[in-house]
Every structure is written in structure tokens, then in C-alpha cells.
Write an enzyme that holds these catalytic residues in place. Structure first.
Site, PDB file in Angstrom:
ATOM      1  N   GLU A  26     -12.266   4.281  -6.547  1.00  0.00           N
ATOM      2  CA  GLU A  26     -10.945   4.604  -6.003  1.00  0.00           C
ATOM      3  C   GLU A  26     -10.118   5.386  -7.015  1.00  0.00           C
ATOM      4  OE1 GLU A  26     -10.076   3.515  -2.720  1.00  0.00           O
ATOM      5  OE2 GLU A  26      -8.555   5.051  -3.036  1.00  0.00           O
ATOM      6  N   ASP A  27      -9.596   6.507  -6.574  1.00  0.00           N
ATOM      7  CA  ASP A  27      -8.613   7.282  -7.331  1.00  0.00           C
ATOM      8  C   ASP A  27      -9.091   7.676  -8.736  1.00  0.00           C
ATOM      9  OD1 ASP A  27      -7.217   7.074  -5.007  1.00  0.00           O
ATOM     10  OD2 ASP A  27      -5.407   6.216  -5.869  1.00  0.00           O
ATOM     11  N   ASP A  35     -13.997   6.039  -1.822  1.00  0.00           N
ATOM     12  CA  ASP A  35     -13.068   5.975  -0.701  1.00  0.00           C
ATOM     13  C   ASP A  35     -12.323   7.297  -0.492  1.00  0.00           C
ATOM     14  OD1 ASP A  35     -11.719   4.570   1.306  1.00  0.00           O
ATOM     15  OD2 ASP A  35     -10.054   4.122  -0.036  1.00  0.00           O
ATOM     16  N   ASP A  36     -11.986   7.969  -1.581  1.00  0.00           N
ATOM     17  CA  ASP A  36     -11.211   9.213  -1.457  1.00  0.00           C
ATOM     18  C   ASP A  36     -12.044  10.338  -0.878  1.00  0.00           C
ATOM     19  OD1 ASP A  36      -8.737   8.218  -2.734  1.00  0.00           O
ATOM     20  OD2 ASP A  36     -10.159   7.842  -4.354  1.00  0.00           O
ATOM     21  N   ARG A  68      -6.309   9.616 -11.033  1.00  0.00           N
ATOM     22  CA  ARG A  68      -5.683  10.379  -9.927  1.00  0.00           C
ATOM     23  C   ARG A  68      -5.147   9.358  -8.920  1.00  0.00           C
ATOM     24  NH1 ARG A  68      -5.776   9.734  -5.241  1.00  0.00           N
ATOM     25  NH2 ARG A  68      -7.579  10.627  -4.219  1.00  0.00           N
ATOM     26  N   ASN A  76      -0.605  11.688  -0.065  1.00  0.00           N
ATOM     27  CA  ASN A  76       0.186  10.486  -0.342  1.00  0.00           C
ATOM     28  C   ASN A  76       0.818  10.594  -1.724  1.00  0.00           C
ATOM     29  OD1 ASN A  76      -0.616   9.093   2.031  1.00  0.00           O
ATOM     30  ND2 ASN A  76      -2.596   8.665   1.083  1.00  0.00           N
ATOM     31  N   LYS A 126      -5.550  -2.268  -2.262  1.00  0.00           N
ATOM     32  CA  LYS A 126      -6.667  -1.996  -1.335  1.00  0.00           C
ATOM     33  C   LYS A 126      -7.380  -3.296  -0.989  1.00  0.00           C
ATOM     34  CE  LYS A 126      -6.960   2.734  -1.324  1.00  0.00           C
ATOM     35  NZ  LYS A 126      -7.380   3.738  -0.368  1.00  0.00           N
ATOM     36  N   TYR A 145       0.861  -1.174   0.000  1.00  0.00           N
ATOM     37  CA  TYR A 145       0.000   0.000   0.000  1.00  0.00           C
ATOM     38  C   TYR A 145       0.902   1.229   0.000  1.00  0.00           C
ATOM     39  CZ  TYR A 145      -4.152   2.591   1.566  1.00  0.00           C
ATOM     40  OH  TYR A 145      -5.193   3.467   1.678  1.00  0.00           O
TER      41      TYR A 145
HETATM   42  N1  LIG Z   1      -4.678   9.959   3.753  1.00  0.00           N
HETATM   43  C1  LIG Z   1      -5.660   9.459   3.026  1.00  0.00           C
HETATM   44  O1  LIG Z   1      -6.352   8.509   3.416  1.00  0.00           O
HETATM   45  C2  LIG Z   1      -5.950  10.047   1.690  1.00  0.00           C
HETATM   46  C3  LIG Z   1      -5.106  10.945   1.125  1.00  0.00           C
HETATM   47  N2  LIG Z   1      -5.395  11.477  -0.097  1.00  0.00           N
HETATM   48  C4  LIG Z   1      -4.390  12.323  -0.685  1.00  0.00           C
HETATM   49  O2  LIG Z   1      -4.852  13.648  -0.762  1.00  0.00           O
HETATM   50  C5  LIG Z   1      -4.288  14.259  -1.905  1.00  0.00           C
HETATM   51  C6  LIG Z   1      -5.409  14.919  -2.697  1.00  0.00           C
HETATM   52  O3  LIG Z   1      -6.316  13.949  -3.121  1.00  0.00           O
HETATM   53  P1  LIG Z   1      -7.726  14.394  -3.748  1.00  0.00           P
HETATM   54  O4  LIG Z   1      -8.405  15.361  -2.881  1.00  0.00           O
HETATM   55  O5  LIG Z   1      -8.445  13.170  -4.097  1.00  0.00           O
HETATM   56  O6  LIG Z   1      -7.216  15.107  -5.082  1.00  0.00           O
HETATM   57  P2  LIG Z   1      -7.956  16.200  -5.949  1.00  0.00           P
HETATM   58  O7  LIG Z   1      -7.239  16.236  -7.223  1.00  0.00           O
HETATM   59  O8  LIG Z   1      -9.414  15.933  -5.930  1.00  0.00           O
HETATM   60  O9  LIG Z   1      -7.711  17.565  -5.138  1.00  0.00           O
HETATM   61  C7  LIG Z   1      -6.468  18.145  -4.972  1.00  0.00           C
HETATM   62  C8  LIG Z   1      -6.680  19.528  -4.402  1.00  0.00           C
HETATM   63  O10 LIG Z   1      -5.405  20.091  -4.096  1.00  0.00           O
HETATM   64  C9  LIG Z   1      -5.387  21.395  -4.641  1.00  0.00           C
HETATM   65  N3  LIG Z   1      -4.029  21.819  -4.965  1.00  0.00           N
HETATM   66  C10 LIG Z   1      -3.215  21.357  -5.915  1.00  0.00           C
HETATM   67  N4  LIG Z   1      -2.082  22.067  -5.939  1.00  0.00           N
HETATM   68  C11 LIG Z   1      -2.221  23.025  -5.000  1.00  0.00           C
HETATM   69  C12 LIG Z   1      -1.424  24.113  -4.570  1.00  0.00           C
HETATM   70  N5  LIG Z   1      -0.251  24.360  -5.151  1.00  0.00           N
HETATM   71  N6  LIG Z   1      -1.879  24.890  -3.573  1.00  0.00           N
HETATM   72  C13 LIG Z   1      -3.072  24.653  -3.001  1.00  0.00           C
HETATM   73  N7  LIG Z   1      -3.879  23.650  -3.370  1.00  0.00           N
HETATM   74  C14 LIG Z   1      -3.459  22.847  -4.364  1.00  0.00           C
HETATM   75  C15 LIG Z   1      -6.248  21.329  -5.899  1.00  0.00           C
HETATM   76  O11 LIG Z   1      -6.607  22.633  -6.268  1.00  0.00           O
HETATM   77  P3  LIG Z   1      -7.602  22.952  -7.492  1.00  0.00           P
HETATM   78  O12 LIG Z   1      -8.957  22.529  -6.998  1.00  0.00           O
HETATM   79  O13 LIG Z   1      -7.481  24.408  -7.682  1.00  0.00           O
HETATM   80  O14 LIG Z   1      -7.134  22.132  -8.638  1.00  0.00           O
HETATM   81  C16 LIG Z   1      -7.381  20.473  -5.370  1.00  0.00           C
HETATM   82  O15 LIG Z   1      -8.320  21.253  -4.699  1.00  0.00           O
HETATM   83  C17 LIG Z   1      -3.541  13.163  -2.668  1.00  0.00           C
HETATM   84  O16 LIG Z   1      -2.171  13.250  -2.373  1.00  0.00           O
HETATM   85  C18 LIG Z   1      -4.090  11.893  -2.099  1.00  0.00           C
HETATM   86  O17 LIG Z   1      -3.134  10.852  -2.104  1.00  0.00           O
HETATM   87  C19 LIG Z   1      -6.554  11.205  -0.757  1.00  0.00           C
HETATM   88  C20 LIG Z   1      -7.433  10.302  -0.247  1.00  0.00           C
HETATM   89  C21 LIG Z   1      -7.156   9.604   0.998  1.00  0.00           C
HETATM   90  C1  LIG Z   2      -5.170   6.673   0.558  1.00  0.00           C
HETATM   91  C2  LIG Z   2      -5.835   7.008  -0.684  1.00  0.00           C
HETATM   92  O1  LIG Z   2      -6.907   6.500  -0.965  1.00  0.00           O
HETATM   93  C3  LIG Z   2      -5.225   7.963  -1.563  1.00  0.00           C
HETATM   94  O2  LIG Z   2      -4.219   8.568  -1.228  1.00  0.00           O
HETATM   95  O3  LIG Z   2      -5.773   8.143  -2.658  1.00  0.00           O
HETATM   96 MG   LIG Z   3      -7.358   6.705  -3.012  1.00  0.00          MG
END
Ligand SMILES: NC(=O)C1=CN([C@@H]2O[C@H](COP(=O)(O)OP(=O)(O)OC[C@H]3O[C@@H](n4cnc5c(N)ncnc54)[C@H](OP(=O)(O)O)[C@@H]3O)[C@@H](O)[C@H]2O)C=CC1
Ligand SMILES: CC(=O)C(=O)O
Ligand SMILES: [Mg+2]
Length: 558
Positions: free
Chosen positions: A253-254, A276-277, A163, A418, A181, A109
């Protein structure tokens, strides 16, 4: 799974299935016991000569295997080693993973699955680990499902690879994520591996490196979009429900966020699914927030939240926090959202930007002045909790953490992006810059830290604490729907598992090595809710729900 039978005269040319029953058993991962076959089995099953004469128990096999795992030199070698074990000898694989969860999880993972996805085409091992559904095969998906050897599938994790963690579009190579997963569904949740199915929806990729790589194994075209894309996803979901039944659980997922929110809205009331995200991440983050109250003295309704990142994870967490505060206080959801602020790549999400904002950001577009950057936002909004879901590595710098410490005696600093390379800050940085005051969590695992003679354990705020329990619940009661209420309930159940010694080390998540028990607790909370709300199809309701949940779990044993 039955032993594949010998069949001649098919499309394998002059080659035939091996006629030896023993050989076919040893080549079937779920039937293979390696050196653990008894003398009698070796005689009866035609295994004599195919195995050295020594015999071994599963315990000894686990001990031998973990030593071999430790001898692998690079993280990717460890990943490949574990995958090869899964392909060859699945009971042993799950026994190793279940007994050495915290040690092995980073190599199944996040973070190593990130590198594995980037190199998935290079390390592809020519064995079916799930279904690869290509857009070119549209119209035939239902019949392709029949090619998978198991028919009683209860849990599917599927991605279109757009993603992958914070690493962007990986196309078909994102398949490493559903595989990883679902390995955790079994190792951490006890969902039988035969009931799990990883799926890649191959709709092309916009990743130029992949498109130009002669060895890329996915569809070599740019991503399908629009109605054709939606129809392809719909064909898959309908085929899965047709084949496996109304209660098959489908985990998105993703997906890229321009599809993720729309698809969730389209399907969440129609089939048993969750994203999940958006939702799993929301539950794990909320659990950490609820669990931190003994450390901060601040209940969730008195926090002021600032998010860096307003995508799937950000909007999902923010909405669940608002829902939780609404449930705790009776205030309207709109009121509850007013304590939550977000920054995206263009700065603070605010009313002045409303005409250009994606739909999921609008509820958090408050009537405040726009600020372009995180530090100014922390200075002006004075949050007590900072949540990073931005993919922007190192964005929580010293000035930001110091400013957070000025706002709160024990600021929450959750760097959830991540893999590790994308974390907004490391635990070492958070503890040092807050002089030990931060209550820190990360999405990917970090080692414990000692600061000024005190031991700190950075909790892993990862949806892996949630989805195995959700999957176990869905399988145990035949859930027909997964709701936000389930996620709130799951978060509360998870928060209740944090022990005093973890809290003493500023950690707001339980030990990963206890995750099987944690998943049973999460599952129990959800199953109770499924029966209470009429969303369970395993009827009549079992008298003892916990005993029932335990009775459906898989234990790796011969
Ligand atoms: N710990 C956990 O369990 C999980 C962690 N994650 C992690 O969270 C992260 C985001 O995932 P997710 O939300 O699905 O991705 P998305 O692509 O849906 O969202 C990313 C967000 O980050 C913003 N962003 C990108 N670059 C910048 C910057 N330079 N300054 C400020 N904001 C920025 C984007 O802005 P804009 O909207 O303007 O494009 C967007 O709002 C990933 O790394 C993922 O691995 C996700 C799911 C679970
Ligand atoms: C943990 C997870 O689901 C992610 O980073 O997308
Ligand atoms: Mg994910």
C-alpha cells in the site's frame, strides 16, 4: 487473545503489571465490554468497582457513541475519537463502524486519514496499533514479529510511507493508511480484527519537514534505496510467511512507484500478495466502467480512454481495462491497449518519448503526435472516458469537461485522486459543465448533488469496494496467489451489485452502507476462481462456498 498475565522483575523497572484480572481485562481492547459486562461477569472477573453500576447493551453503546462522535468538532478530532475507541474497546469500535459505515468511513479512511498521516507524529497515542519495523532493526524482523500479541495473522497491509494518497512522502507517519485499510477489512469485509496486522516499514523519509520536525517519531534519515531497501522488504516478507504461513495475504500500500511495480513483479508469483494502488484501484475503476454501460450505451470495448496520470493507479487501471477487453472480445492485449491514452507530467505518453519512459508506460506509448496538455489531448484524441489519477487538483476544468461532452453524450469523468483536496474536479463541476450528462466518480466521498431539479449521487470509485472482499476471499480459502484474473472477476462482481436506483442517479457504485454484502459477493467470485485454478489451501473445498465465506466473517458482538 488471552488476558495478559502479571509479570514482575522485567525491564519495566520498579513497575509491575497490574495484578487485578478485571483491570487487565478492561485494558485489553478485544475483551473490554465497558458497561455491557453483566452482573455475573462483574462478580466472576473481578470487575466490581471498576465500572459504574449501570449496564448497557451493545446497541445502546453504539447509539451513545455515535452521538459522542457527532459532537467532536473537527474532522481530525473525529479521527482521534474513533482511534481511541479502537484502542480501548474494539468490539464497540467495529460495531459503530459497521452500522454507520458511510458516516464514519471518511474519518477512518480518505479524506481525513490523509490529514491524520500528515500529523501522525503529533497525534500518536502511545498504544501499539501495528508493527513499526525500522531499517535499524534489519536482521531481527522475524523475532520482532513475535512481539505482536496475535499469532494467527491472515492479512497484512504494509507501507513504506513514500506515496501516501496524493500527499507524497510521509515516512513512518504513513502508518495511518495500513491502520485505516485494515479497519475496513473488518468493518467492510468481516475479516476478524485479530487476524489483521498493520505494518510500517520505516526506511526513513525524504520529507524535509518531517526530518526537521523535533517531534517526528520515525527514523531520522533519508530513504534507504537500492539493494539494501530490497533486502529489507524481502526480510519482512519472508519473516511474515515464515511466521504466519504461505497463505498470509500481504497488501502493498502506498509505495512510491519506482519501487511498487518492481516489488509486485518480484513477489506476486511467490507469495499471496497484491498491490492495492495498482490492482485494487484497477478493479474498482473497471467495475465503474462496466457498470456504466446501461447509462452510456457504450460497452468497455467501444470506449476510448484518456488518463491524466500514468503511475501506479493509471497503469494498473489501463492494463486491467485492456485485459477485460481482451477477455470480452478475444482481441490481443496489444490491440486492446490501442484504445487507451495517457498523460503524465510531461504531456502525452507517446512513441516519440519511448526512450525516456518508465517501463509501465511503454505499452501505452502509441504512435501519435505528442501534445503537452490535457485540453489539447481531449480535442485531438476524442476520448469517451477521462480518468484522473494525477494528484493534480482541479485539472478537469470547464473547457476539458465541455470538450468531453462534445465527444460523447454521456462522458465518463472519473476524478479518482485522493484526498478530496487533490480531486481533478468536484461532482458539482462535472455535472454543471456537462449539463448533467457526466457519469462521475471520485476517489474520496462527496455529497449528492442536485442539478436542474435532478438528483445525482457521485459514486466513490475507491479501492475500498475491492480490497475488503479480496482479503475476505484470501482468508476464507487460504489463497496462495492473487492474480489479475481475480481482479477482473472482482470488478465484474462489483459491477453487478449496482442497483437501478443508483444508476437512475448516475451512480456506478453500490451504497457504502451495503458494503458488507458487496464484499461477500466479491469474495465469492474470487474464491470460486481460487478453487478452480488450484490456488486455495483450505481443503477439501467447502460444498457451499458462500456459506463458508459467511462462516469465517467477524460480527462485532459480545
Ligand atoms: N480512488 C482510488 O481508489 C485510488 C486513488 N489513487 C490516487 O491516485 C493518485 C495517483 O496515485 P498513483 O498512481 O499511485 O501515484 P503515482 O505517483 O504512481 O503516479 C502519479 C502520476 O501522476 C502524474 N502527474 C503528476 N503531476 C502531473 C501533472 N501536473 N500533469 C499530469 N500528470 C501528472 C505523474 O507523472 P510522472 O509519471 O511524469 O511523474 C504520474 O504518472 C493519488 O492521488 C492517489 O491517492 C491511487 C490509488 C487508489
Ligand atoms: C485509495 C488509495 O489506495 C490511495 O489513494 O492511495
Ligand atoms: Mg493507496
Amino acid at each position: 487473545m488471552s488476558v495478559p498475565t502479571s509479570s514482575a522483575g522485567d525491564a519495566t523497572g520498579s513497575k509491575e503489571m497490574p495484578s487485578s484480572k478485571g483491570y487487565r481485562i478492561m485494558k485489553t481492547p478485544s475483551l473490554n465490554k465497558g458497561l455491557a459486562f453483566t452482573e455475573m461477569e462483574r462478580e466472576e472477573l473481578g470487575l466490581k468497582g471498576l465500572i459504574p453500576s449501570a449496564t448497557m447493551t451493545l446497541d445502546s453503546q453504539v447509539k451513545m457513541t455515535i452521538l459522542e462522535f457527532r459532537r467532536q468538532s473537527s474532522p481530525l478530532d473525529k479521527y482521534v475519537f474513533l482511534q481511541s475507541l479502537q484502542d480501548a474497546h474494539s468490539t464497540l469500535y467495529y460495531a459503530v463502524l459497521s452500522r454507520h459505515t458511510s458516516e464514519c468511513m471518511p474519518f477512518v479512511y480518505t479524506p481525513v486519514v490523509g490529514e491524520a498521516c500528515q500529523k501522525f507524529s503529533q497525534i500518536y497515542r502511545h498504544t501499539p496499533q501495528g508493527l513499526y519495523l525500522s531499517f535499524e532493526d534489519r536482521g531481527k524482523l522475524r523475532s520482532i514479529l513475535d512481539n505482536w500479541p496475535e499469532n494467527d495473522i491472515r492479512a497484512i497491509v504494509f507501507t513504506d510511507g513514500e506515496r501516501i494518497l496524493g500527499l507524497g512522502d510521509q515516512g513512518l507517519d504513513g502508518m495511518g493508511i495500513p491502520i485505516g485499510k485494515l479497519a475496513l477489512y473488518t468493518a467492510c469485509g468481516g475479516v476478524p480484527p485479530s487476524q489483521c496486522l498493520p505494518v510500517s516499514l520505516d526506511v526513513g523519509t525524504n520529507n524535509e519537514d518531517k526530518l526537521n520536525d523535533p517531534f517526528y517519531i520515525g527514523l531520522r534519515r533519508r530513504r534507504v534505496t537500492g539493494p539494501e531497501y530490497d533486502a529489507f522488504v524481502a526480510e519482512f516478507i519472508e519473516a511474515a510467511v515464515d511466521k504466519y504461513g504461505r497463505s498470509v495475504m500481504l497488501q502493498f500500500e502506498d509505495f512510491g512507484n519506482k519501487n511498487a511495480f518492481r516489488l509486485l513483479e518480484r513477489w506476486q508469483n511467490e507469495v499471496c500478495c497484491f498491490n492495492d494502488d495498482i490492482q485494487g484501484t484497477a478493479a474498482v475503476a473497471l467495475a465503474g466502467i462496466l457498470g456504466s454501460t446501461p447509462l452510456t450505451g457504450i460497452p468497455v470495448e467501444h470506449h476510448r480512454f484518456l488518463f491524466l496520470g500514468a503511475g501506479e493507479a493509471g497503469a494498473g487501471i489501463a492494463e486491467l481495462i485492456a485485459y477485460a477487453v481482451h477477455c470480452e472480445t478475444g482481441e490481443s492485449i496489444e490491440e486492446c491497449r490501442k484504445h487507451i491514452f495517457m498523460l503524465d507530467s510531461k504531456g502525452l505518453v507517446c512513441k516519440a518519448r519511448a526512450s525516456d519512459l518508465q517501463h509501465h508506460k511503454l505499452p501505452f506509448a502509441h504512435d501519435v503526435d505528442h501534445v503537452p496538455d490535457l485540453l489539447t489531448a481531449v480535442r485531438t484524441l476524442k476520448p469517451t472516458a477521462l480518468i484522473g489519477v494525477s494528484t493534480l487538483a482541479k485539472s478537469f476544468d470547464q473547457a476539458v469537461i465541455e470538450e468531453m461532452s462534445a465527444n460523447s453524450a454521456r462522458p465518463l469523468i472519473f476524478a479518482l485522486s485522493n484526498p478530496t483536496s487533490k480531486a481533478e474536479c468536484t461532482p458539482q463541476e462535472a455535472y454543471q459543465w456537462s449539463d448533467g450528462a457526466a457519469v462521475y466518480a471520485s476517489g474520496s466521498p462527496f455529497e449528492p448533488v442536485e442539478y436542474k431539479g435532478k438528483a445525482y449521487i457521485p459514486g466513490q470509485g475507491n479501492n475500498a469496494y475491492i480490497f475488503p472482499g479480496v482479503g475476505l476471499a484470501a482468508v476464507a480459502c487460504g489463497a496462495t496467489q492473487i492474480t489479475d484474473l481475480d481482479m477482473y472477476i472482482a470488478a465484474k462482481a462489483l459491477a453487478e451489485t449496482i442497483s437501478k436506483d443508483r444508476l437512475d442517479a448516475s451512480c456506478v457504485y453500490p451504497r457504502l452502507d451495503d458494503i458488507r454484502e458487496v464484499s461477500v459477493k466479491v469474495a465469492l467470485a474470487i474464491v470460486k476462481n481460487k478453487y478452480a485454478t488450484g490456488h486455495a489451501s483450505v481443503l477439501p473445498q467447502p460444498l457451499d462456498l458462500e456459506a463458508h465465506i459467511r462462516s469465517v466473517t467477524y460480527e462485532p458482538r459480545y
